[in-house]
Motif scaffolding. Structure first.
Motif, PDB file in Angstrom:
ATOM      1  N   THR A  61       6.388   3.725  -7.611  1.00  0.00           N
ATOM      2  CA  THR A  61       7.475   2.725  -8.624  1.00  0.00           C
ATOM      3  C   THR A  61       6.791   2.448  -9.753  1.00  0.00           C
ATOM      4  O   THR A  61       5.302   2.607  -9.501  1.00  0.00           O
ATOM      5  N   ASP A  62       7.326   2.099 -10.956  1.00  0.00           N
ATOM      6  CA  ASP A  62       6.513   2.079 -12.140  1.00  0.00           C
ATOM      7  C   ASP A  62       5.465   0.829 -12.190  1.00  0.00           C
ATOM      8  O   ASP A  62       4.263   1.113 -12.586  1.00  0.00           O
ATOM      9  N   SER A  63       5.666  -0.124 -11.467  1.00  0.00           N
ATOM     10  CA  SER A  63       4.935  -1.254 -11.472  1.00  0.00           C
ATOM     11  C   SER A  63       3.425  -0.897 -10.622  1.00  0.00           C
ATOM     12  O   SER A  63       2.475  -1.714 -10.956  1.00  0.00           O
ATOM     13  N   VAL A  64       3.327   0.214 -10.230  1.00  0.00           N
ATOM     14  CA  VAL A  64       2.026   0.376  -9.216  1.00  0.00           C
ATOM     15  C   VAL A  64       1.426   1.626  -9.885  1.00  0.00           C
ATOM     16  O   VAL A  64       0.347   2.063  -9.434  1.00  0.00           O
ATOM     17  N   LYS A  65       2.185   2.352 -10.810  1.00  0.00           N
ATOM     18  CA  LYS A  65       1.502   3.724 -11.290  1.00  0.00           C
ATOM     19  C   LYS A  65       0.108   3.287 -11.986  1.00  0.00           C
ATOM     20  O   LYS A  65       0.146   2.591 -12.659  1.00  0.00           O
ATOM     21  N   GLY A  66      -0.696   4.193 -11.623  1.00  0.00           N
ATOM     22  CA  GLY A  66      -2.163   3.994 -12.101  1.00  0.00           C
ATOM     23  C   GLY A  66      -2.940   3.116 -11.237  1.00  0.00           C
ATOM     24  O   GLY A  66      -4.354   3.026 -11.532  1.00  0.00           O
ATOM     25  N   ARG A  67      -2.498   2.367 -10.327  1.00  0.00           N
ATOM     26  CA  ARG A  67      -3.331   1.561  -9.601  1.00  0.00           C
ATOM     27  C   ARG A  67      -3.226   1.746  -8.095  1.00  0.00           C
ATOM     28  O   ARG A  67      -4.243   1.680  -7.339  1.00  0.00           O
ATOM     29  N   GLU A  89       1.376 -10.552  -7.698  1.00  0.00           N
ATOM     30  CA  GLU A  89       2.998  -9.993  -7.550  1.00  0.00           C
ATOM     31  C   GLU A  89       2.957  -9.039  -6.616  1.00  0.00           C
ATOM     32  O   GLU A  89       4.031  -8.411  -6.428  1.00  0.00           O
ATOM     33  N   ASP A  90       1.753  -8.209  -6.183  1.00  0.00           N
ATOM     34  CA  ASP A  90       1.704  -7.182  -5.383  1.00  0.00           C
ATOM     35  C   ASP A  90       1.805  -7.890  -3.735  1.00  0.00           C
ATOM     36  O   ASP A  90       1.968  -7.217  -2.655  1.00  0.00           O
ATOM     37  N   SER A  91       1.618  -9.020  -3.601  1.00  0.00           N
ATOM     38  CA  SER A  91       1.893  -9.717  -2.479  1.00  0.00           C
ATOM     39  C   SER A  91       3.041  -9.633  -1.641  1.00  0.00           C
ATOM     40  O   SER A  91       4.148  -9.908  -2.466  1.00  0.00           O
ATOM     41  N   ALA A  92       3.008  -9.019  -0.530  1.00  0.00           N
ATOM     42  CA  ALA A  92       4.228  -8.618   0.315  1.00  0.00           C
ATOM     43  C   ALA A  92       3.753  -8.296   1.514  1.00  0.00           C
ATOM     44  O   ALA A  92       2.632  -7.833   1.824  1.00  0.00           O
ATOM     45  N   VAL A  93       4.795  -7.971   2.435  1.00  0.00           N
ATOM     46  CA  VAL A  93       4.512  -7.087   3.622  1.00  0.00           C
ATOM     47  C   VAL A  93       5.024  -5.671   3.249  1.00  0.00           C
ATOM     48  O   VAL A  93       6.097  -5.467   2.797  1.00  0.00           O
ATOM     49  N   TRP A 115      10.896   2.876  10.640  1.00  0.00           N
ATOM     50  CA  TRP A 115      10.043   1.682  10.070  1.00  0.00           C
ATOM     51  C   TRP A 115       8.950   1.445  10.799  1.00  0.00           C
ATOM     52  O   TRP A 115       9.428   1.216  12.253  1.00  0.00           O
ATOM     53  N   GLY A 116       7.901   0.890  10.387  1.00  0.00           N
ATOM     54  CA  GLY A 116       6.740   0.169  11.146  1.00  0.00           C
ATOM     55  C   GLY A 116       7.166  -1.415  11.225  1.00  0.00           C
ATOM     56  O   GLY A 116       8.077  -1.613  10.736  1.00  0.00           O
ATOM     57  N   GLU A 117       6.210  -1.997  11.574  1.00  0.00           N
ATOM     58  CA  GLU A 117       6.442  -3.421  11.808  1.00  0.00           C
ATOM     59  C   GLU A 117       6.007  -4.154  10.442  1.00  0.00           C
ATOM     60  O   GLU A 117       6.282  -5.122  10.242  1.00  0.00           O
ATOM     61  N   GLY A 118       5.156  -3.416   9.504  1.00  0.00           N
ATOM     62  CA  GLY A 118       4.830  -4.049   8.443  1.00  0.00           C
ATOM     63  C   GLY A 118       3.330  -4.552   8.404  1.00  0.00           C
ATOM     64  O   GLY A 118       2.767  -5.251   9.642  1.00  0.00           O
ATOM     65  N   THR A 119       2.804  -4.695   7.398  1.00  0.00           N
ATOM     66  CA  THR A 119       1.554  -5.280   7.350  1.00  0.00           C
ATOM     67  C   THR A 119       1.393  -6.127   6.195  1.00  0.00           C
ATOM     68  O   THR A 119       1.806  -5.702   5.260  1.00  0.00           O
ATOM     69  N   LEU A 120       0.865  -7.750   6.275  1.00  0.00           N
ATOM     70  CA  LEU A 120       1.159  -8.546   5.201  1.00  0.00           C
ATOM     71  C   LEU A 120      -0.277  -8.319   4.186  1.00  0.00           C
ATOM     72  O   LEU A 120      -1.388  -8.219   4.633  1.00  0.00           O
ATOM     73  N   VAL A 121       0.066  -8.067   2.994  1.00  0.00           N
ATOM     74  CA  VAL A 121      -0.964  -8.109   1.945  1.00  0.00           C
ATOM     75  C   VAL A 121      -0.600  -9.463   0.982  1.00  0.00           C
ATOM     76  O   VAL A 121       0.287  -9.671   0.446  1.00  0.00           O
ATOM     77  N   THR A 122      -1.710 -10.237   1.005  1.00  0.00           N
ATOM     78  CA  THR A 122      -1.626 -11.620   0.234  1.00  0.00           C
ATOM     79  C   THR A 122      -2.789 -11.194  -0.975  1.00  0.00           C
ATOM     80  O   THR A 122      -3.919 -10.946  -0.638  1.00  0.00           O
ATOM     81  N   VAL A 123      -2.389 -11.399  -2.091  1.00  0.00           N
ATOM     82  CA  VAL A 123      -3.488 -11.428  -3.403  1.00  0.00           C
ATOM     83  C   VAL A 123      -3.352 -12.511  -4.044  1.00  0.00           C
ATOM     84  O   VAL A 123      -2.395 -13.111  -4.425  1.00  0.00           O
ATOM     85  N   SER A 124      -4.540 -13.447  -4.025  1.00  0.00           N
ATOM     86  CA  SER A 124      -4.966 -14.572  -4.670  1.00  0.00           C
ATOM     87  C   SER A 124      -5.032 -14.513  -6.010  1.00  0.00           C
ATOM     88  O   SER A 124      -5.937 -13.532  -6.469  1.00  0.00           O
ATOM     89  N   SER A 125      -4.771 -15.695  -6.834  1.00  0.00           N
ATOM     90  CA  SER A 125      -4.968 -15.335  -8.253  1.00  0.00           C
ATOM     91  C   SER A 125      -6.228 -16.096  -8.586  1.00  0.00           C
ATOM     92  O   SER A 125      -6.888 -16.857  -7.622  1.00  0.00           O
TER      93      SER A 125
END
Length: 125
Positions: A61-67, A89-93, A115-125
């Motif tokens: 998706t465009d928002s993650v290209k290059g990262r 804004e990348d914080s999500a399951v 689907w998997g169960e998911g894994t939580l990613v939290t990005v603090s500012s």
């Protein structure tokens, strides 16, 4: 029986990196594309990335290209998502997913059958 198990999520500061893994059992890994989706609180689940099985072609998706970088290890039946320069804004399951019925990838949630169960990613500012 197909099983997708994610790992690697956690808490990271903005600008940091995480690597997600998704181990797949059930026998179809080497045939079908694998996908990553994510869902932030209060938002719809969205496509992040995919990788084809036949030739390793990748999609983002465009928002993650290059990262973000997706790759797969067919010997380990595992797909990875390297996430660099993370933003709050990348914080999500993050979910690993597969159609299991087509050699073509899809960016649609409703196309995924596994689907998997998911894994939580939290990005603090």
């Amino acid at each position: 029986q197909v099983q997708l198990v994610e790992s690697g999520g956690g808490l990271v500061q903005a600008g940091g990196s995480l690597r997600l893994s998704c181990a797949v059992s059930g026998g179809f890994f080497r045939t079908y594309p694998m996908h990553w989706f994510r869902q932030a609180p209060g938002k719809e689940r969205e496509f992040v990335s995919a990788i084809r099985a036949s030739d390793g072609v990748t999609y983002y998706t465009d928002s993650v290209k290059g990262r973000f970088t997706i790759w797969r290890d067919n010997a380990k039946n595992t797909v990875y998502l390297q996430m660099n320069s993370l933003k709050p804004e990348d914080s999500a399951v993050y979910y690993c997913a597969a159609r299991g019925s087509s050699i073509w990838h899809s960016d649609k949630v409703y196309d995924m059958n596994y689907w998997g169960e998911g894994t939580l990613v939290t990005v603090s500012s």
